[in-house]
Design a protein around this motif. Sequence first.
Motif, PDB file in Angstrom:
ATOM      1  N   LYS A  31     -18.493  -9.387  32.803  1.00 34.24           N
ATOM      2  CA  LYS A  31     -19.339 -10.237  31.971  1.00 34.24           C
ATOM      3  C   LYS A  31     -19.866  -9.433  30.789  1.00 34.24           C
ATOM      4  N   PRO A  32     -19.636  -9.905  29.551  1.00 31.42           N
ATOM      5  CA  PRO A  32     -20.131  -9.158  28.377  1.00 31.42           C
ATOM      6  C   PRO A  32     -21.647  -9.183  28.294  1.00 31.42           C
ATOM      7  N   ASN A  33     -22.215  -8.131  27.716  1.00 32.02           N
ATOM      8  CA  ASN A  33     -23.660  -8.089  27.501  1.00 32.02           C
ATOM      9  C   ASN A  33     -23.951  -8.107  25.999  1.00 32.02           C
ATOM     10  N   HIS A  34     -25.212  -7.994  25.621  1.00 29.98           N
ATOM     11  CA  HIS A  34     -25.603  -8.115  24.215  1.00 29.98           C
ATOM     12  C   HIS A  34     -25.040  -6.987  23.356  1.00 29.98           C
ATOM     13  N   ILE A  35     -24.767  -5.815  23.976  1.00 32.35           N
ATOM     14  CA  ILE A  35     -24.247  -4.687  23.198  1.00 32.35           C
ATOM     15  C   ILE A  35     -22.820  -4.942  22.743  1.00 32.35           C
ATOM     16  N   ILE A  36     -21.990  -5.461  23.646  1.00 32.64           N
ATOM     17  CA  ILE A  36     -20.593  -5.690  23.268  1.00 32.64           C
ATOM     18  C   ILE A  36     -20.491  -6.830  22.254  1.00 32.64           C
ATOM     19  N   PHE A  37     -21.374  -7.822  22.370  1.00 36.67           N
ATOM     20  CA  PHE A  37     -21.395  -8.896  21.367  1.00 36.67           C
ATOM     21  C   PHE A  37     -21.790  -8.334  19.998  1.00 36.67           C
ATOM     22  N   LEU A  38     -22.729  -7.401  20.004  1.00 34.95           N
ATOM     23  CA  LEU A  38     -23.152  -6.786  18.747  1.00 34.95           C
ATOM     24  C   LEU A  38     -21.995  -6.016  18.107  1.00 34.95           C
ATOM     25  N   SER A  39     -21.215  -5.286  18.931  1.00 39.73           N
ATOM     26  CA  SER A  39     -20.069  -4.537  18.413  1.00 39.73           C
ATOM     27  C   SER A  39     -19.035  -5.472  17.794  1.00 39.73           C
ATOM     28  N   VAL A  40     -18.753  -6.595  18.456  1.00 40.47           N
ATOM     29  CA  VAL A  40     -17.744  -7.544  17.962  1.00 40.47           C
ATOM     30  C   VAL A  40     -18.231  -8.206  16.677  1.00 40.47           C
ATOM     31  N   LEU A  41     -19.486  -8.640  16.652  1.00 38.49           N
ATOM     32  CA  LEU A  41     -20.026  -9.300  15.455  1.00 38.49           C
ATOM     33  C   LEU A  41     -20.052  -8.349  14.260  1.00 38.49           C
ATOM     34  N   ALA A  42     -20.412  -7.084  14.502  1.00 36.07           N
ATOM     35  CA  ALA A  42     -20.413  -6.100  13.411  1.00 36.07           C
ATOM     36  C   ALA A  42     -18.997  -5.879  12.892  1.00 36.07           C
ATOM     37  N   MET A  46     -32.424  -9.965  17.428  1.00 30.08           N
ATOM     38  CA  MET A  46     -32.519  -9.801  15.986  1.00 30.08           C
ATOM     39  C   MET A  46     -31.256  -9.161  15.419  1.00 30.08           C
ATOM     40  N   GLU A  47     -30.665  -8.190  16.159  1.00 29.46           N
ATOM     41  CA  GLU A  47     -29.478  -7.491  15.674  1.00 29.46           C
ATOM     42  C   GLU A  47     -28.280  -8.432  15.552  1.00 29.46           C
ATOM     43  N   HIS A  48     -28.114  -9.342  16.539  1.00 29.83           N
ATOM     44  CA  HIS A  48     -26.997 -10.301  16.471  1.00 29.83           C
ATOM     45  C   HIS A  48     -27.166 -11.225  15.271  1.00 29.83           C
ATOM     46  N   ASN A  49     -28.386 -11.705  15.074  1.00 27.17           N
ATOM     47  CA  ASN A  49     -28.642 -12.595  13.940  1.00 27.17           C
ATOM     48  C   ASN A  49     -28.422 -11.877  12.612  1.00 27.17           C
ATOM     49  N   ALA A  50     -28.778 -10.596  12.567  1.00 26.21           N
ATOM     50  CA  ALA A  50     -28.571  -9.820  11.342  1.00 26.21           C
ATOM     51  C   ALA A  50     -27.083  -9.710  11.016  1.00 26.21           C
ATOM     52  N   CYS A  51     -26.239  -9.570  12.048  1.00 23.29           N
ATOM     53  CA  CYS A  51     -24.790  -9.512  11.832  1.00 23.29           C
ATOM     54  C   CYS A  51     -24.272 -10.823  11.244  1.00 23.29           C
ATOM     55  N   VAL A  52     -24.785 -11.950  11.763  1.00 21.62           N
ATOM     56  CA  VAL A  52     -24.356 -13.249  11.247  1.00 21.62           C
ATOM     57  C   VAL A  52     -24.821 -13.412   9.797  1.00 21.62           C
ATOM     58  N   VAL A  53     -26.042 -12.982   9.495  1.00 24.10           N
ATOM     59  CA  VAL A  53     -26.550 -13.038   8.121  1.00 24.10           C
ATOM     60  C   VAL A  53     -25.648 -12.223   7.203  1.00 24.10           C
ATOM     61  N   ASP A  54     -25.278 -11.019   7.630  1.00 29.77           N
ATOM     62  CA  ASP A  54     -24.398 -10.166   6.832  1.00 29.77           C
ATOM     63  C   ASP A  54     -23.016 -10.797   6.671  1.00 29.77           C
ATOM     64  N   LEU A  55     -22.514 -11.387   7.754  1.00 32.20           N
ATOM     65  CA  LEU A  55     -21.198 -12.039   7.751  1.00 32.20           C
ATOM     66  C   LEU A  55     -21.143 -13.163   6.719  1.00 32.20           C
ATOM     67  N   LEU A  56     -22.133 -14.056   6.750  1.00 34.60           N
ATOM     68  CA  LEU A  56     -22.170 -15.193   5.833  1.00 34.60           C
ATOM     69  C   LEU A  56     -22.466 -14.745   4.404  1.00 34.60           C
ATOM     70  N   SER A  57     -23.339 -13.750   4.248  1.00 34.17           N
ATOM     71  CA  SER A  57     -23.700 -13.276   2.907  1.00 34.17           C
ATOM     72  C   SER A  57     -22.502 -12.661   2.200  1.00 34.17           C
ATOM     73  N   ARG A  58     -21.711 -11.845   2.927  1.00 38.03           N
ATOM     74  CA  ARG A  58     -20.527 -11.227   2.326  1.00 38.03           C
ATOM     75  C   ARG A  58     -19.523 -12.276   1.875  1.00 38.03           C
ATOM     76  N   ALA A  59     -19.502 -13.404   2.609  1.00 33.93           N
ATOM     77  CA  ALA A  59     -18.556 -14.474   2.274  1.00 33.93           C
ATOM     78  C   ALA A  59     -19.069 -15.363   1.144  1.00 33.93           C
ATOM     79  N   GLY A  60     -20.294 -15.113   0.672  1.00 37.18           N
ATOM     80  CA  GLY A  60     -20.851 -15.897  -0.425  1.00 37.18           C
ATOM     81  C   GLY A  60     -21.439 -17.221  -0.008  1.00 37.18           C
ATOM     82  N   ARG A  61     -21.591 -17.443   1.284  1.00 36.73           N
ATOM     83  CA  ARG A  61     -22.149 -18.707   1.785  1.00 36.73           C
ATOM     84  C   ARG A  61     -23.668 -18.550   1.879  1.00 36.73           C
ATOM     85  N   LEU A  62     -24.302 -18.478   0.714  1.00 32.55           N
ATOM     86  CA  LEU A  62     -25.706 -18.080   0.629  1.00 32.55           C
ATOM     87  C   LEU A  62     -26.648 -19.147   1.158  1.00 32.55           C
ATOM     88  N   GLN A  63     -26.400 -20.391   0.812  1.00 39.06           N
ATOM     89  CA  GLN A  63     -27.275 -21.466   1.278  1.00 39.06           C
ATOM     90  C   GLN A  63     -27.204 -21.597   2.793  1.00 39.06           C
TER      91      GLN A  63
END
Length: 719
Positions: free
Chosen positions: A509-520, A548-565
């Motif tokens: 079963k994956p934990n929050h650390i492995i999800f963080l690695s994949v999202l990053a 907070m770290e997982h959400n930060a990865c999603v913010v970075d993911l969307l921001s890099r793609a230009g999906r600002l709104q």
Amino acid sequence: MLKDGVPPDPYTFPTLLKACTSLGLLSHGRSIHQHIIVHGYASDVYVASSLIHLYAKCGDFHSAQQVFDKMPQRNVVPWTAIVGCYSQMGDVDMSFSMYNQMRQQGIQPNSVTILSLLCGVSQFLHLQCIHACVILSGFEFDIVVVNSLLNVYSKCGRVEVARHLFDTMHHRDIVSWNSLVSGYAWNGYVTESIDLLNRMRLGDAMPDQQTFASLVSVIAEEGSIELGKVIHAQIVTSGFELDMHIETTLIGMYLKCGNVNQAFQLFERITDKDVVLWTAMISGLVQNDRADAALYVFYQMLRSSLTPSTTTIASALAACAQMGSFDRGTSIHGYVITHRIQLDVAAQNSLLSMYAKCGHLIECQALFDRMRDRDVVSWNAIVAAYAQNGHLNKAFLFFNNMRIACQRPDSITVVSLLQACASLGALYQGKWIHNFILRNELRSSISIDTALIDMYSKCGNLETAQRCFDEMQERDLVSWSTIIAGYGSHGKGEIALRMYWDFLLTGIKPNHIIFLSVLAACSHAGLVSEGLEVYQSMIENFSTVPKMEHNACVVDLLSRAGRLQETFEFITRMMPEPTADILGILLDACRVHRNVELGEVIAGQILALKPDNAGNYVQLAHSYASRNRWDGVEEAWMRMRSLGLRKAPGWSFIELHGTVTLFFVDHTSHPQYEEMMLTLKILGIEMREMNLNSMPAGNRFRNPETQAPKYTLATYGVQ
């Protein structure tokens, strides 16, 4: 007695020798041995047997054998003593040899002889031989002997044989039941041990403190809080809740299961607390990352006028190390010195670790130098102290001194060095450690293999990192997270995702650390849809609450793609109180994608959160500059100056031969500044020439200064 002229008799010496044996007073025992020889009782069977017991207990097996060999006549007592001597020594073959010699001389063993044989057995084959001897000697109905057989069968992992023996017993006492209950429990059959406990309650024998204590200890190791509560209820109904040993075991169980509140409730109800209980509570809180509460309990203990043991001191120092609290750690050290408490090696090691974790390496080394006795933990502590604080050359120096002192490095030693190599990018030293592991045949372990993967990944050698991963005999969550993070940090998001899908096939079963690695990994590689899919799966399929770290990865993911709104809506929906760092990711994206309106909103939120952070004003000024809003740039700089803020200069470092050198922007204080400046100029000229040679002939007549950037020390930040 001797001063009064009363001569000792043969009954005097066995009593004296028994006292020396109990207290471990070998020197006193040798003195009494001399008196025995002087008074002519060396050949007495019982006196000689007492001497053999003394020497065996104190580890002087050679003297024990000498006493035995000099005996003119021997009955079963000295034979039993010498058999027990070799059993305690762990030499089971010699113990059996002495037993066989006794039988060959026609001396029949007694029950104590059999028990002496049993105390050193750890292999099933030897145990079967002793069981046969029990039957041949007619001791199969001796309940003490059979109980010992039950216990040893369980320790050898043959609980089914122990159960068969238990069922064939004509008479059972509480020890018989406890042996089988604990045997089931320690071999992982917790449910069967509880069933046996219930059967025990229905029979003639009632469970006692030992029954419950062994069950609670095993449940604590299993981490089964529900079973623990069931046994706790039975303890209360049986009337053993006020037993100090039971209470300490229960508190330890709740702490190991992570139920700190329940442990505290039990602890507070106990009026007469002993040192063992205080220590169990303090160490349990440290293990649950509650260092502040551990120190609070420690200070309560001191106010109760109870003197802490060295184990208590070690636990309190571990709490200080966990918090990085140098002041409290030195306060405890001062208490130890003031009260003249002699610390054992384990407590001194905790003191070493405290100074190391607080970054005070001078005090750490001074303490290490004063230690008379050092074990492998002491050496590991000083090696890790320098490794974790970036002093790789000193860490290797102590590593070599450790080997010179004939202390064999273990997995903890090499892991701390590999982690330091990884953080500094010291590939050469990391390879040396890898070779050391192979040459010295250090037992392969998940921690060593994972540290190797991490080191090679962070040093950019992904091929070797993958090879280390493939060669692992067993993998856990950490090893999978490490290899996924390695690929992700190098922009290889597709491979990281493939490794993640392979990981899911293992059934772990994956934990929050492995999800963080994949999202990053998805964020660095621009895999937007895949990253959002993993994020959604984390919540819906694995019931993992995003941090907070997982959400930060999603913010970075969307921001890099230009999906600002969409990014702004995600922050509003998922993070009611976002940090300035997360908002800064979106602000940078607004600057890159020239979204003026949203950038203004985000900038206002950042300044409201951290009005005294110079970095925020610099980021805001850059955002205005990208849109040619020079009035905004000036306003940002003016506000920053009015608050007296200064941005910390940019810096970097290199590692060379184990020495780390720092470089700061615009600093010229480095002793080799002139040499580096000259080298940079030469490199700049050569780069411009290479650039010109690679151009079409028609473009070579343009100004060469515009063809390639100028490289200055400000670019590289030389200190």
